[in-house]
Write a protein that holds these residues in place. Structure first.
Motif, PDB file in Angstrom:
ATOM      1  N   ALA A 149       0.859  -1.197   0.000  1.00  0.00           N
ATOM      2  CA  ALA A 149       0.000   0.000   0.000  1.00  0.00           C
ATOM      3  C   ALA A 149       0.887   1.235   0.000  1.00  0.00           C
ATOM      4  O   ALA A 149       2.115   1.140   0.129  1.00  0.00           O
ATOM      5  CB  ALA A 149      -0.922   0.003   1.217  1.00  0.00           C
ATOM      6  N   SER A 150       0.262   2.397  -0.132  1.00  0.00           N
ATOM      7  CA  SER A 150       1.035   3.632  -0.075  1.00  0.00           C
ATOM      8  C   SER A 150       1.611   3.822   1.328  1.00  0.00           C
ATOM      9  O   SER A 150       1.128   3.228   2.298  1.00  0.00           O
ATOM     10  CB  SER A 150       0.147   4.826  -0.436  1.00  0.00           C
ATOM     11  N   ASP A 151       2.642   4.655   1.451  1.00  0.00           N
ATOM     12  CA  ASP A 151       3.316   4.817   2.741  1.00  0.00           C
ATOM     13  C   ASP A 151       2.457   5.547   3.770  1.00  0.00           C
ATOM     14  O   ASP A 151       2.826   5.666   4.931  1.00  0.00           O
ATOM     15  CB  ASP A 151       4.667   5.518   2.576  1.00  0.00           C
ATOM     16  N   SER A 152       1.285   6.012   3.370  1.00  0.00           N
ATOM     17  CA  SER A 152       0.382   6.679   4.319  1.00  0.00           C
ATOM     18  C   SER A 152      -0.540   5.683   5.032  1.00  0.00           C
ATOM     19  O   SER A 152      -1.322   6.086   5.893  1.00  0.00           O
ATOM     20  CB  SER A 152      -0.461   7.729   3.588  1.00  0.00           C
ATOM     21  N   VAL A 153      -0.441   4.412   4.683  1.00  0.00           N
ATOM     22  CA  VAL A 153      -1.354   3.394   5.213  1.00  0.00           C
ATOM     23  C   VAL A 153      -0.696   2.575   6.319  1.00  0.00           C
ATOM     24  O   VAL A 153       0.303   1.900   6.093  1.00  0.00           O
ATOM     25  CB  VAL A 153      -1.842   2.453   4.092  1.00  0.00           C
ATOM     26  N   THR A 154      -1.254   2.652   7.521  1.00  0.00           N
ATOM     27  CA  THR A 154      -0.862   1.792   8.633  1.00  0.00           C
ATOM     28  C   THR A 154      -2.129   1.200   9.237  1.00  0.00           C
ATOM     29  O   THR A 154      -3.064   1.932   9.560  1.00  0.00           O
ATOM     30  CB  THR A 154      -0.082   2.570   9.710  1.00  0.00           C
ATOM     31  N   VAL A 155      -2.150  -0.120   9.371  1.00  0.00           N
ATOM     32  CA  VAL A 155      -3.335  -0.831   9.850  1.00  0.00           C
ATOM     33  C   VAL A 155      -2.949  -1.693  11.042  1.00  0.00           C
ATOM     34  O   VAL A 155      -1.923  -2.370  11.017  1.00  0.00           O
ATOM     35  CB  VAL A 155      -3.941  -1.716   8.736  1.00  0.00           C
ATOM     36  N   VAL A 156      -3.774  -1.671  12.080  1.00  0.00           N
ATOM     37  CA  VAL A 156      -3.527  -2.480  13.274  1.00  0.00           C
ATOM     38  C   VAL A 156      -4.774  -3.284  13.616  1.00  0.00           C
ATOM     39  O   VAL A 156      -5.887  -2.938  13.228  1.00  0.00           O
ATOM     40  CB  VAL A 156      -3.124  -1.615  14.490  1.00  0.00           C
ATOM     41  N   ASP A 157      -4.550  -4.364  14.364  1.00  0.00           N
ATOM     42  CA  ASP A 157      -5.647  -5.080  15.018  1.00  0.00           C
ATOM     43  C   ASP A 157      -5.382  -4.972  16.508  1.00  0.00           C
ATOM     44  O   ASP A 157      -4.373  -5.459  17.010  1.00  0.00           O
ATOM     45  CB  ASP A 157      -5.691  -6.543  14.584  1.00  0.00           C
ATOM     46  N   ASP A 158      -6.297  -4.325  17.219  1.00  0.00           N
ATOM     47  CA  ASP A 158      -6.050  -3.964  18.620  1.00  0.00           C
ATOM     48  C   ASP A 158      -7.165  -4.497  19.516  1.00  0.00           C
ATOM     49  O   ASP A 158      -8.265  -3.957  19.542  1.00  0.00           O
ATOM     50  CB  ASP A 158      -5.945  -2.441  18.739  1.00  0.00           C
ATOM     51  N   GLY A 159      -6.854  -5.554  20.246  1.00  0.00           N
ATOM     52  CA  GLY A 159      -7.824  -6.114  21.177  1.00  0.00           C
ATOM     53  C   GLY A 159      -7.734  -5.549  22.567  1.00  0.00           C
ATOM     54  O   GLY A 159      -8.394  -6.045  23.481  1.00  0.00           O
ATOM     55  N   THR A 160      -6.944  -4.492  22.762  1.00  0.00           N
ATOM     56  CA  THR A 160      -6.653  -3.978  24.103  1.00  0.00           C
ATOM     57  C   THR A 160      -7.395  -2.691  24.441  1.00  0.00           C
ATOM     58  O   THR A 160      -7.104  -2.062  25.466  1.00  0.00           O
ATOM     59  CB  THR A 160      -5.147  -3.731  24.261  1.00  0.00           C
ATOM     60  N   LEU A 161      -8.349  -2.269  23.617  1.00  0.00           N
ATOM     61  CA  LEU A 161      -9.060  -1.020  23.864  1.00  0.00           C
ATOM     62  C   LEU A 161     -10.136  -1.239  24.926  1.00  0.00           C
ATOM     63  O   LEU A 161     -11.012  -2.091  24.746  1.00  0.00           O
ATOM     64  CB  LEU A 161      -9.701  -0.514  22.568  1.00  0.00           C
ATOM     65  N   PRO A 162     -10.108  -0.512  26.026  1.00  0.00           N
ATOM     66  CA  PRO A 162     -11.075  -0.742  27.111  1.00  0.00           C
ATOM     67  C   PRO A 162     -12.526  -0.629  26.646  1.00  0.00           C
ATOM     68  O   PRO A 162     -12.892   0.299  25.918  1.00  0.00           O
ATOM     69  CB  PRO A 162     -10.733   0.350  28.130  1.00  0.00           C
ATOM     70  N   ASP A 163     -13.334  -1.595  27.046  1.00  0.00           N
ATOM     71  CA  ASP A 163     -14.792  -1.603  26.865  1.00  0.00           C
ATOM     72  C   ASP A 163     -15.250  -1.678  25.410  1.00  0.00           C
ATOM     73  O   ASP A 163     -16.452  -1.620  25.142  1.00  0.00           O
ATOM     74  CB  ASP A 163     -15.442  -0.375  27.526  1.00  0.00           C
ATOM     75  N   ARG A 164     -14.334  -1.824  24.456  1.00  0.00           N
ATOM     76  CA  ARG A 164     -14.759  -1.904  23.064  1.00  0.00           C
ATOM     77  C   ARG A 164     -15.364  -3.263  22.761  1.00  0.00           C
ATOM     78  O   ARG A 164     -14.992  -4.281  23.348  1.00  0.00           O
ATOM     79  CB  ARG A 164     -13.587  -1.663  22.118  1.00  0.00           C
ATOM     80  N   ARG A 165     -16.286  -3.290  21.810  1.00  0.00           N
ATOM     81  CA  ARG A 165     -16.999  -4.515  21.468  1.00  0.00           C
ATOM     82  C   ARG A 165     -16.051  -5.647  21.041  1.00  0.00           C
ATOM     83  O   ARG A 165     -16.262  -6.813  21.387  1.00  0.00           O
ATOM     84  CB  ARG A 165     -18.000  -4.217  20.342  1.00  0.00           C
ATOM     85  N   GLY A 166     -15.022  -5.322  20.304  1.00  0.00           N
ATOM     86  CA  GLY A 166     -14.118  -6.364  19.820  1.00  0.00           C
ATOM     87  C   GLY A 166     -12.975  -6.699  20.751  1.00  0.00           C
ATOM     88  O   GLY A 166     -12.151  -7.571  20.438  1.00  0.00           O
ATOM     89  N   SER A 167     -12.897  -6.047  21.907  1.00  0.00           N
ATOM     90  CA  SER A 167     -11.762  -6.245  22.810  1.00  0.00           C
ATOM     91  C   SER A 167     -11.910  -7.516  23.645  1.00  0.00           C
ATOM     92  O   SER A 167     -13.022  -7.924  23.988  1.00  0.00           O
ATOM     93  CB  SER A 167     -11.604  -5.036  23.729  1.00  0.00           C
TER      94      SER A 167
END
Length: 473
Positions: A281-299
Motif C-alpha cells: 500500500a502507499s506509505d500513508s497506510v498503517t493498519v492495526v488489530d487492537d484487542g486492548t481497547l477498554p470496553d470496546r466490542r471487539g476487545s
C-alpha cells in the motif's frame, strides 16, 4: 437472576481438571479445555409493541488436542466427568505417542482487565427495559410526521470462560456485552426510506443507554431514512471514491483484514500470502488489530486459548509486517501468537480472528481530501458485503452515498455498490485523513460458520479508480 457461578464439573475441583487435562494432552503439541457458561438476553420492540423477548442460559466445554497441523475437537453441553472422558477419547485419535513433540510456550499471564465482570442482563429489570424501548419508539415517531415504522432492540451477553492448559495453567475471563439498535422507516406518499443506528460495547448498559445517546441514535436513523427519500439513481463506472470515517472501516475489515489472518497465509490461500516485508500500500497506510481497547466490542482481555490480547501492527507505512495468529498457526509459521485465537462458543474450535481492526490517521483533513476530488462518489455508510479470501475480490453495498462534483458533495444517490479487490484497493489509497473514528460498537464478524463481536474503524479515505456498480450509466 444472579451472577453465573464458576464453572464446575460435577464435584470435581479445579485441581482435578488440571490433572485430567495434563494427562489427556500429555502427548499432544498443544490444546486446551475450554469451559463456558453464558447468559444472553434480548428484546425487540416493533410496530408499537413488544415483538419478542428472549433469555437463554447455556454451558458446556470443548476439549482440543493439536498435533502438527491436525486437531481433534470434542464438545458437550454436559459438565460431567463422563462427558469429559468421551471427549478425551476423541482427542486421543490425533496424538502421536512416543514421537517428538513441537510444543509452544504456555501463554504469559496478564492482570489487565479491559472491562468489568458484571452481568449486563441484571443491570436493568425486565419492566425497565420494556419501558425504555417504548420511550425510544414514542420519541422516534414524534420526530417527523413521515415516520411510518420504528423498530428498537436491546441485547446483552454475559460470557464466563475458563481455559485449562496442558501445562496446568488456568486462565479466566468474564466478558459482558451490550448492543442497542433503532431503525426507522419513512414514507412521503411516493417512496419509502430506511435508516438505522446503534451502539454498544462491554461497559455497563446504563453507561450506554443515556437519554442523549438513544435520542441521538433515533435522530441519526431518521436522518438516514429522510435522505433515502430524496436519493436518486447512483452512477456507475470506474471513479474515485471518498470513504467516510468509522463504520466504513467494515470494507477494510472484510476486504483486507481476513486476508491477514494467519491460517489463510500459512495455507497460501490469501491474496497476501508470501508478501511479508513487501510494500502492499502507499506509505500513508498503517493498519492495526487492537484487542486492548477498554470496553470496546471487539476487545478481549485474553483470547480463547489464554493468550493476552495485543495491538498487532499488520501494515506499517504501506509495508506488510504482521499477521493475526492463534497458537497453532503461529507455531507452524515459527512466530509468536498475537492473542487472536477466538471462537464463537464452547461448541467451536478457535482460529485466527480479528478484534478491533482499523487504519491509523494520516495527515490530511477531510475537507482537503474532498476538495481534491473533481468528481467521484462519497460512500458515507455501508450495508452488507461479500469477499473472496483467495482473490481478495469484494462487493459492498453502500447504504448512504453522495455524488461529488468540483470538490463538493451534491445530490444523494442510492443503489451504489463498490467492486474491487483488497490488494488492489490498498494500492489505490491516495489520501488518508486525520479524523480516525471507530464504529459505535455494532459489528459481528463471520468466518467458517462462527460469529464473534468485532470493531472496525478508519479515518476519511480517498481511493482512486474503484469500480462502482449503480443504477445509472
Amino acid at each position: 437472576m444472579s451472577e453465573l457461578a464458576l464453572p464446575q464439573f460435577d464435584d470435581l475441583q479445579t485441581s482435578d481438571l488440571q490433572s485430567f487435562v495434563q494427562k489427556a494432552l500429555a502427548q499432544a503439541d498443544d490444546g486446551e479445555l475450554f469451559i463456558e457458561r453464558r447468559q444472553t438476553d434480548g428484546l425487540v420492540y416493533d410496530d408499537g409493541k413488544l415483538k419478542s423477548a428472549a433469555s437463554d442460559e447455556s454451558q458446556g466445554f470443548g476439549l482440543r488436542a493439536v498435533t502438527g497441523e491436525t486437531a481433534a475437537y470434542a464438545h458437550a453441553s454436559e459438565l460431567s466427568l463422563h462427558a469429559l472422558k468421551r471427549a478425551a477419547a476423541t482427542c486421543e485419535t490425533v496424538i502421536r505417542h512416543g514421537q517428538t513433540r513441537n510444543v509452544s510456550a504456555e501463554p504469559q499471564r496478564t492482570n489487565r482487565k479491559l472491562y468489568g465482570d458484571f452481568n449486563p442482563a441484571n443491570a436493568m429489570d425486565f419492566a425497565e427495559k420494556v419501558a425504555l424501548l417504548q420511550k425510544v419508539d414514542s420519541y422516534a415517531r414524534g420526530l417527523d410526521e413521515r415516520v411510518r415504522q420504528v423498530s428498537v432492540s436491546l441485547a446483552s451477553d454475559f460470557q464466563d470462560v475458563t481455559i485449562i492448559r496442558p501445562g496446568g495453567g488456568v486462565y479466566r475471563d468474564v466478558r459482558p456485552l451490550v448492543r442497542f439498535n433503532v431503525s426507522v422507516t419513512t414514507d412521503n406518499g411516493k417512496l419509502q426510506g430506511q435508516g438505522g443506528d446503534g451502539f454498544g460495547g462491554r461497559g455497563l448498559p446504563l453507561t450506554y443507554l443515556t437519554e442523549e445517546r438513544w435520542q441521538g441514535a433515533a435522530q441519526e436513523a431518521l436522518r438516514q431514512a429522510l435522505v433515502a427519500l430524496e436519493a436518486g439513481a447512483a452512477p456507475a463506472g470506474e471513479m474515485d471514491v471518498l470513504l467516510g470515517p468509522g463504520w466504513p472501516g467494515i470494507l477494510l475489515h472484510e476486504a483486507i483484514g481476513h486476508g491477514l489472518e494467519g491460517d489463510f497465509n500459512r495455507k497460501g490461500t490469501s491474496a497476501f500470502a508470501g508478501l511479508m516485508g513487501q510494500r502492499i500500500a502507499s506509505d500513508s497506510v498503517t493498519v492495526v488489530d487492537d484487542g486492548t481497547l477498554p470496553d470496546r466490542r471487539g476487545s478481549i482481555s485474553i483470547d480463547d486459548e489464554g493468550t493476552a490480547s495485543n495491538c498487532t501492527t499488520l501494515i506499517e507505512n504501506g509495508v506488510l509486517v504482521g499477521y493475526m495468529q492463534d497458537r497453532m498457526n503461529a507455531r507452524l509459521m515459527g512466530v509468536a501468537p498475537t492473542g487472536n485465537g477466538r471462537r464463537q462458543s464452547y461448541a467451536h474450535a478457535p482460529m485466527p480472528r480479528m478484534t478491533n481492526t482499523y487504519m491509523l490517521n494520516g495527515k490530511h483533513t477531510p475537507d482537503e481530501i474532498l476538495a481534491s476530488m473533481k468528481t467521484g462518489l462519497f460512500a458515507k455508510s455501508f450495508g452488507g458485503g461479500q469477499v473472496d479470501i483467495t482473490s481478495g475480490k469484494f462487493v459492498f453495498t453502500v447504504t448512504e452515498a453522495y455524488v461529488i462534483e468540483n470538490g463538493k458533495l451534491t445530490r444523494p444517490v442510492k443503489g451504489a455498490i463498490l467492486i474491487g479487490a483488497g490488494a488492489e484497493a490498498l494500492k489505490k489509497i491516495a489520501m488518508v485523513g486525520n479524523d480516525l473514528a471507530l464504529d459505535k460498537g455494532i459489528g459481528t464478524c463471520g468466518k467458517n460458520g462462527q460469529g464473534v463481536p468485532v470493531g472496525v474503524g478508519q479515518p476519511t479515505l480517498r481511493i482512486n479508480g474503484l469500480t462502482v456498480g449503480g443504477t445509472a450509466a
